[in-house]
Design a protein around this motif. Sequence first.
Motif, PDB file in Angstrom:
ATOM      1  N   GLY A 177     -48.758  16.191  -1.784  1.00 56.71           N
ATOM      2  CA  GLY A 177     -49.043  15.264  -1.063  1.00 56.71           C
ATOM      3  C   GLY A 177     -47.568  14.538  -0.598  1.00 56.71           C
ATOM      4  N   ASN A 178     -47.712  13.521   0.136  1.00 55.22           N
ATOM      5  CA  ASN A 178     -46.655  12.733   0.620  1.00 55.22           C
ATOM      6  C   ASN A 178     -45.985  11.931  -0.327  1.00 55.22           C
ATOM      7  OD1 ASN A 178     -47.008  13.599   3.271  1.00 55.22           O
ATOM      8  ND2 ASN A 178     -48.545  11.831   3.559  1.00 55.22           N
ATOM      9  N   PRO A 179     -44.500  11.817  -0.208  1.00 54.68           N
ATOM     10  CA  PRO A 179     -43.650  11.142  -1.202  1.00 54.68           C
ATOM     11  C   PRO A 179     -44.034   9.432  -0.817  1.00 54.68           C
ATOM     12  CG  PRO A 179     -42.141  11.977   0.553  1.00 54.68           C
ATOM     13  CD  PRO A 179     -43.756  12.395   0.640  1.00 54.68           C
ATOM     14  N   LYS A 180     -43.780   8.677  -1.778  1.00 54.82           N
ATOM     15  CA  LYS A 180     -43.734   7.395  -1.743  1.00 54.82           C
ATOM     16  C   LYS A 180     -42.341   6.444  -2.016  1.00 54.82           C
ATOM     17  CE  LYS A 180     -48.648   7.191  -2.690  1.00 54.82           C
ATOM     18  NZ  LYS A 180     -49.623   6.762  -3.512  1.00 54.82           N
ATOM     19  N   LEU A 181     -42.021   5.268  -1.352  1.00 55.88           N
ATOM     20  CA  LEU A 181     -41.041   4.538  -1.661  1.00 55.88           C
ATOM     21  C   LEU A 181     -41.817   3.496  -2.559  1.00 55.88           C
ATOM     22  CD1 LEU A 181     -39.153   4.245   1.593  1.00 55.88           C
ATOM     23  CD2 LEU A 181     -38.423   5.780  -0.355  1.00 55.88           C
TER      24      LEU A 181
ATOM     25  N   ILE B 159     -33.619   6.556   3.833  1.00 65.00           N
ATOM     26  CA  ILE B 159     -33.840   7.230   2.523  1.00 65.00           C
ATOM     27  C   ILE B 159     -35.361   7.728   2.679  1.00 65.00           C
ATOM     28  CG2 ILE B 159     -34.874   6.403   0.125  1.00 65.00           C
ATOM     29  CD1 ILE B 159     -32.844   3.828   0.410  1.00 65.00           C
ATOM     30  N   ALA B 160     -36.217   7.311   3.440  1.00 61.81           N
ATOM     31  CA  ALA B 160     -37.477   7.954   3.861  1.00 61.81           C
ATOM     32  C   ALA B 160     -37.245   9.351   4.323  1.00 61.81           C
ATOM     33  CB  ALA B 160     -38.294   7.348   4.707  1.00 61.81           C
TER      34      ALA B 160
ATOM     35  N   GLY C 129     -36.284  16.638   1.639  1.00 66.17           N
ATOM     36  CA  GLY C 129     -36.261  17.075   0.635  1.00 66.17           C
ATOM     37  C   GLY C 129     -34.926  16.658  -0.549  1.00 66.17           C
ATOM     38  N   GLU C 130     -34.252  15.765   0.047  1.00 64.62           N
ATOM     39  CA  GLU C 130     -32.943  15.254  -0.557  1.00 64.62           C
ATOM     40  C   GLU C 130     -33.528  14.138  -1.369  1.00 64.62           C
ATOM     41  OE1 GLU C 130     -30.481  13.820   2.679  1.00 64.62           O
ATOM     42  OE2 GLU C 130     -30.226  15.958   3.413  1.00 64.62           O
ATOM     43  N   ASP C 131     -33.337  14.240  -2.779  1.00 64.04           N
ATOM     44  CA  ASP C 131     -33.738  13.247  -3.607  1.00 64.04           C
ATOM     45  C   ASP C 131     -32.729  12.779  -4.584  1.00 64.04           C
ATOM     46  OD1 ASP C 131     -35.152  11.470  -4.998  1.00 64.04           O
ATOM     47  OD2 ASP C 131     -36.431  12.758  -6.206  1.00 64.04           O
ATOM     48  N   ASP C 132     -31.640  12.034  -3.774  1.00 60.21           N
ATOM     49  CA  ASP C 132     -30.578  11.612  -4.637  1.00 60.21           C
ATOM     50  C   ASP C 132     -30.711  10.186  -5.084  1.00 60.21           C
ATOM     51  OD1 ASP C 132     -30.281  10.656  -2.046  1.00 60.21           O
ATOM     52  OD2 ASP C 132     -28.046  11.392  -1.805  1.00 60.21           O
TER      53      ASP C 132
END
Length: 99
Positions: free
Chosen positions: A15-19, A85-86, A92-95
């Motif tokens: 699913g979708n990422p969340k902030l 950031i979104a 796919g960059e999760d820094d």
Amino acid sequence: MAKVIDITDKLDFEGNPKLKIKDEEIEINADAATMLKLMGVMGDNDEPGSKEVLEMYNLLFASSERKKIEKLKLNFKDFTAIIFIAIGLVKGEDDTQGE
């Protein structure tokens, strides 16, 4: 008969990422079509203008999620930070630091 290769286990269906901002979780549209549209908006611009930022915002967040963001009353710097950031998460960059 044609050869069939099952690649299901190589794909991500989570699913979708969340902030998370304060107590609010904001879902990001992370489908491939959205990413391609974002790439088109960004083009070769290192510094997108306000028109491009608004277009990216509308692509990344559904109406219900935009309402959550608007309730936060962010300044422009923080607003653009959320957008970039979104975009990083969609790419796919999760820094980011912490959870």
